[in-house]
Design a protein around this motif. Structure first.
Motif, short mmCIF file in Angstrom:
data_model
loop_
_atom_site.label_atom_id
_atom_site.label_comp_id
_atom_site.label_asym_id
_atom_site.label_seq_id
_atom_site.Cartn_x
_atom_site.Cartn_y
_atom_site.Cartn_z
N LYS A 102 0.46 -0.75 0.18
CA LYS A 102 -0.64 0.27 0.08
C LYS A 102 0.90 1.12 -0.15
CE LYS A 102 -4.66 -1.15 1.12
NZ LYS A 102 -5.72 -0.99 2.41
N ILE A 103 2.18 1.43 0.70
CA ILE A 103 2.84 3.20 0.89
C ILE A 103 3.41 2.84 -0.43
CG2 ILE A 103 5.30 3.49 1.56
CD1 ILE A 103 4.67 1.60 4.04
N ALA A 104 4.18 1.46 -1.77
CA ALA A 104 4.04 1.77 -2.68
C ALA A 104 2.91 2.10 -4.32
CB ALA A 104 4.75 0.16 -3.38
N VAL A 105 2.47 2.19 -3.47
CA VAL A 105 1.09 2.26 -4.03
C VAL A 105 0.50 3.87 -4.18
CG1 VAL A 105 -1.75 2.08 -4.98
CG2 VAL A 105 0.24 0.22 -5.18
N LEU A 106 -0.33 4.39 -2.88
CA LEU A 106 0.11 5.40 -2.76
C LEU A 106 0.99 6.84 -2.51
CD1 LEU A 106 -2.11 4.69 0.81
CD2 LEU A 106 -2.95 5.35 -1.37
N ALA A 107 2.07 6.28 -2.92
CA ALA A 107 3.39 7.22 -2.80
C ALA A 107 3.32 7.50 -4.04
CB ALA A 107 5.23 6.15 -3.18
N PHE A 108 2.53 7.47 -5.48
CA PHE A 108 2.31 8.11 -6.56
C PHE A 108 1.38 9.26 -6.73
CE2 PHE A 108 4.63 4.07 -7.76
CZ PHE A 108 5.96 4.96 -8.39
N VAL A 109 0.85 8.87 -5.39
CA VAL A 109 -0.58 10.37 -5.45
C VAL A 109 0.45 11.61 -5.28
CG1 VAL A 109 -2.24 11.72 -3.58
CG2 VAL A 109 -1.91 9.07 -3.94
N TYR A 110 1.89 11.16 -4.46
CA TYR A 110 2.78 12.84 -5.20
C TYR A 110 3.34 13.47 -6.20
CZ TYR A 110 7.14 14.58 -4.73
OH TYR A 110 7.88 15.68 -4.96
N PRO A 111 3.79 12.54 -7.49
CA PRO A 111 3.60 12.92 -8.75
C PRO A 111 2.17 13.42 -9.15
CG PRO A 111 3.97 10.79 -8.64
CD PRO A 111 4.30 11.23 -7.17
N ALA A 112 1.05 12.59 -8.85
CA ALA A 112 0.54 12.83 -10.08
C ALA A 112 -0.73 14.02 -8.89
CB ALA A 112 -1.32 12.02 -9.60
N ALA A 113 -0.82 14.61 -8.40
CA ALA A 113 -0.94 16.05 -7.25
C ALA A 113 -0.02 16.98 -7.93
CB ALA A 113 -0.42 15.67 -5.95
N ALA A 114 1.49 16.67 -7.88
CA ALA A 114 2.22 17.55 -7.91
C ALA A 114 1.65 18.30 -10.21
CB ALA A 114 3.41 17.24 -8.81
N MET A 115 1.10 17.04 -11.09
CA MET A 115 1.08 17.85 -11.89
C MET A 115 -0.49 18.20 -11.82
SD MET A 115 2.21 13.44 -13.77
CE MET A 115 1.72 14.18 -15.32
N VAL A 116 -1.14 18.18 -11.38
CA VAL A 116 -2.38 18.63 -11.06
C VAL A 116 -2.13 20.12 -10.46
CG1 VAL A 116 -4.68 18.42 -10.38
CG2 VAL A 116 -3.82 16.78 -11.06
N CYS A 117 -0.71 20.29 -9.95
CA CYS A 117 -0.54 21.80 -9.48
C CYS A 117 -0.45 23.08 -10.44
CB CYS A 117 0.06 21.27 -8.06
SG CYS A 117 -0.94 21.16 -6.02
N ASP A 118 0.74 21.82 -11.13
CA ASP A 118 1.52 22.38 -12.36
C ASP A 118 0.46 22.77 -13.30
OD1 ASP A 118 4.09 23.06 -13.41
OD2 ASP A 118 4.40 21.86 -14.16
N TRP A 119 -0.32 22.65 -13.19
CA TRP A 119 -1.90 22.73 -14.28
C TRP A 119 -2.05 23.75 -13.97
CZ3 TRP A 119 -6.91 21.44 -13.75
CH2 TRP A 119 -7.45 22.09 -15.65
N ALA A 120 -2.49 23.17 -12.71
CA ALA A 120 -3.69 24.60 -12.01
C ALA A 120 -3.72 25.95 -12.17
CB ALA A 120 -4.04 23.95 -10.67
N VAL A 121 -1.92 26.15 -11.29
CA VAL A 121 -1.52 27.01 -10.86
C VAL A 121 -0.62 27.73 -12.23
CG1 VAL A 121 0.11 28.56 -9.30
CG2 VAL A 121 -1.10 26.18 -8.99
N TYR A 122 0.34 26.74 -13.02
CA TYR A 122 1.08 27.88 -14.28
C TYR A 122 0.57 27.51 -15.19
CZ TYR A 122 3.94 28.15 -9.71
OH TYR A 122 4.04 28.70 -8.33
N GLY A 123 0.27 26.05 -15.71
CA GLY A 123 -0.71 25.52 -16.76
C GLY A 123 0.25 24.92 -17.60
N HIS A 124 0.98 24.49 -17.08
CA HIS A 124 1.89 23.64 -17.58
C HIS A 124 1.17 22.24 -17.99
CE1 HIS A 124 5.40 26.02 -15.48
NE2 HIS A 124 5.44 26.57 -17.01
N HIS A 125 1.40 21.66 -19.13
CA HIS A 125 0.74 20.35 -19.01
C HIS A 125 1.86 19.06 -19.62
CE1 HIS A 125 0.10 20.93 -22.91
NE2 HIS A 125 0.10 22.50 -23.10
#
Length: 322
Positions: A247-270
């Motif tokens: 479960k730790i291994a799977v949930l660790a990928f919430v991090y990059p997913a959240a980072a990509m969403v923040c990058d798109w929402a705040v700076y428009g990067h995709h």
């Protein structure tokens, strides 16, 4: 309350804690960019404010009593701290030269550096399935990098940014294989030693004179220390005690997913479509390394009749242990 119910509730709480910690991790890039300071300045003040939070937390929880440190363990924790603080500096430098999304995904090649460093430094064996996943990860990295001919021009900093992200992943891997040998010590204390060490270690690279011009950047710097080096670590370490490795291994990928969403929402990067094809390869390879998946399907077990006097077990779908 039965033991099984209590264990289930504990695991659920751990999953919530780790998910929250990874969501907070995903916002680190925004805090770094909005602080408007150089990477070494950002890491320096992250260490300062992080040390204040962790020191107070450890004091309140009584962790300083029977801390478990020996000179050797303290030395290993400090050595791991050298790599962890420079890992932050290189990652933050990568944000500026690539993007939060690309830097974070490339940074998540950490597990493969841990495998390679283990083989190089401690003669750990790289099995065939690990080698296969390393190849998958490399293919994913090539796609995510998205290097074009223009990136080789003299004015481009994109390749340097990718290099910083890989260097950050390498330093994180070095910190991991060193720190995990510090047994019998609360991880909060290990983290405290590392951020305390980071203050004098980064001082020669820090331009303190620029601090008077930070303005609102102080809010973001304090947030990095208190939220991302304090609250996040407390949540993360608490969850590790309640969750299985899978479960730790799977949930660790919430991090990059959240980072990509923040990058798109705040700076428009995709990311581009080509880069998007590489992300699941890195994710799958990381899970394969952590969970011991095999790239080759296992042959079905031959069906044999039960021995005399032995009743066949009903297929209940439950996993049994010896």
């Amino acid at each position: 309350m039965s033991n099984s119910t209590a264990a289930a509730r504990s695991e659920t709480r751990g999953a919530i804690e780790l998910t929250a910690a990874m969501l907070l991790s995903g916002t680190i890039g925004v805090f770094v960019v909005e602080a408007g300071a150089s990477p070494f300045n950002v890491v320096f003040y992250r260490c300062v404010f992080g040390a204040l939070f962790l020191g107070l937390y450890c004091l309140i929880r009584g962790f300083f009593k029977n801390h478990g440190f020996t000179p050797k363990k303290l030395g290993l924790a400090a050595l791991g701290g050298v790599f962890i603080v420079f890992n932050w500096a290189f990652l933050f430098e990568s944000y500026d030269k690539t993007s939060i999304s690309v830097a974070t995904v490339v940074y998540h090649t950490q597990p493969f550096f841990v495998v390679l460093l283990g083989a190089l430094l401690f003669k750990d064996r790289i099995t065939a399935h690990k080698a296969g996943w390393l190849l998958v990860a490399f293919l994913g990295l090539v796609l995510v990098a998205g290097v074009t001919a223009s990136d080789f021009s003299s004015g481009s900093t994109y390749l340097a940014g990718l290099g910083y992200a890989l260097l950050a992943a390498l330093f994180y891997g070095l910190s991991t294989i060193i720190t995990k040998r510090v047994n019998g010590v609360k991880p909060h204390l290990v983290a405290l030693v590392q951020v305390l060490l980071g203050i004098p270690l980064l001082l020669p690279f820090t331009r303190l004179g620029q601090s008077v011009h930070f303005g609102s950047g102080w809010i973001w710097l304090i947030g990095l220390g208190f939220i991302h080096t304090g609250v996040m670590y407390v949540l993360m370490y608490s969850s590790y005690q309640k969750l299985p490795t899978s479960k730790i291994a799977v949930l660790a990928f919430v991090y990059p997913a959240a980072a990509m969403v923040c990058d798109w929402a705040v700076y428009g990067h995709h990311v581009t479509w080509t880069q998007a094809l590489g992300i699941p390869l890195i994710v799958a390879a990381s899970l394969g390394i952590n969970l011991g998946w095999s790239l080759r399907p296992r042959p079905a077990a031959a069906q044999t009749a039960p021995a005399a006097g032995v009743q066949p077990v009903a297929a209940s779908g439950r996993r049994t242990t010896a």
